[in-house]
Design a protein around this motif. Structure first.
Motif, PDB file in Angstrom:
ATOM      1  N   GLU A 128       0.828  -1.215   0.000  1.00 12.86           N
ATOM      2  CA  GLU A 128       0.000   0.000   0.000  1.00 12.86           C
ATOM      3  C   GLU A 128       0.861   1.264   0.000  1.00 12.86           C
ATOM      4  O   GLU A 128       0.410   2.334  -0.385  1.00 12.86           O
ATOM      5  N   ASP A 186       3.235   3.103  -5.034  1.00  8.83           N
ATOM      6  CA  ASP A 186       2.239   3.406  -6.040  1.00  8.83           C
ATOM      7  C   ASP A 186       2.937   3.658  -7.369  1.00  8.83           C
ATOM      8  O   ASP A 186       3.296   4.786  -7.709  1.00  8.83           O
ATOM      9  N   ASN A 244       3.002   1.980 -11.653  1.00 10.00           N
ATOM     10  CA  ASN A 244       2.206   1.168 -12.576  1.00 10.00           C
ATOM     11  C   ASN A 244       2.397  -0.316 -12.288  1.00 10.00           C
ATOM     12  O   ASN A 244       1.445  -1.090 -12.288  1.00 10.00           O
ATOM     13  N   SER A 266       3.397  -1.752  -9.456  1.00  6.91           N
ATOM     14  CA  SER A 266       2.845  -2.179  -8.163  1.00  6.91           C
ATOM     15  C   SER A 266       1.330  -2.318  -8.253  1.00  6.91           C
ATOM     16  O   SER A 266       0.750  -3.242  -7.677  1.00  6.91           O
ATOM     17  N   ARG A 267       0.668  -1.420  -9.004  1.00 10.26           N
ATOM     18  CA  ARG A 267      -0.782  -1.551  -9.188  1.00 10.26           C
ATOM     19  C   ARG A 267      -1.102  -2.830  -9.942  1.00 10.26           C
ATOM     20  O   ARG A 267      -2.049  -3.545  -9.590  1.00 10.26           O
ATOM     21  N   LYS A 300      -0.707  -5.740  -7.565  1.00 13.28           N
ATOM     22  CA  LYS A 300      -1.812  -5.827  -6.596  1.00 13.28           C
ATOM     23  C   LYS A 300      -3.113  -6.268  -7.250  1.00 13.28           C
ATOM     24  O   LYS A 300      -3.868  -7.047  -6.674  1.00 13.28           O
ATOM     25  N   ASN A 301      -3.375  -5.776  -8.480  1.00  6.98           N
ATOM     26  CA  ASN A 301      -4.675  -6.004  -9.110  1.00  6.98           C
ATOM     27  C   ASN A 301      -4.724  -7.207 -10.046  1.00  6.98           C
ATOM     28  O   ASN A 301      -5.805  -7.757 -10.273  1.00  6.98           O
TER      29      ASN A 301
END
Length: 188
Positions: free
Chosen positions: A127, A130, A132, A134-135, A138-139
């Motif tokens: 968290e 942040d 691209n 890492s998103r 996570k997603n």
């Protein structure tokens, strides 16, 4: 003092090498070394080889070494990455964080820290990151893993092409120096 410390660390490293890491010491420049990390098993990095250059400053160990990634490596330990301006280890000079540096640290400990970046199971505090990548991690971890494996496959393909071109040049040079019958005798 720096040279003496580097020699001491080199001797210690040769007695206790890191599995999956190859270190090449530059005999012409004792303030420089190269290392390759093999992508660890059971990670998306498996099969890849990740190359780095490490430079010691003249006032080492009082100033941190500088590590350069020789290719882009996506990883997610940015939150605790030992390297400033990491951007997932893009090919640029990566400076060890001044506030994290201590003269007690060695190049062995720094290489070991970089190796840990390849173990995705150890990622925490995402968290706080942040980017691209890492998103994506996570997603859509499946896509993240696919991207890493694709990058490794592309790198291997480039290396094979380079090896083929070198081989082809050697064969052409050999052919121009020798008769065709000698060439055939050698390969059949």
């Amino acid at each position: 003092m720096a040279l003496k410390r580097i020699q001491k660390e080199k001797t210690q490293y040769l007695q206790n090498q890191i599995q999956g890491v190859t270190v090449k010491f530059d005999e012409q420049n004792p303030f420089q070394l190269y290392f390759t990390i093999e992508g660890p098993r059971d990670t998306p990095y498996y099969g890849g080889q990740f190359n780095y250059k490490l430079n010691f400053p003249p006032d080492y160990p009082f100033k941190p070494m500088k590590i350069t990634s020789l290719q882009k490596v996506d990883h997610y330990s940015n939150y605790s990455c030992i390297l400033e301006r990491c951007n997932c280890c893009s090919p640029q000079n990566l400076l060890l964080r001044q506030q994290d540096w201590s003269p007690q640290l060695t190049f062995y400990s720094q290489i070991k820290s970089i190796v840990q970046c390849f173990f995705t199971e150890q990622f925490t505090h995402l968290e706080d990151v942040d980017t691209n990548q890492s998103r994506l991690y996570k997603n859509n971890r499946q896509q993240f893993n696919f991207n890493i494996k694709s990058t490794i496959a592309e790198e291997k393909a480039k290396q094979q092409i380079i090896q083929f071109i070198i081989f082809e040049r050697c064969i052409k040079q050999f052919m121009s120096l020798n008769s065709g019958s000698i060439f055939i005798d050698l390969f059949f």
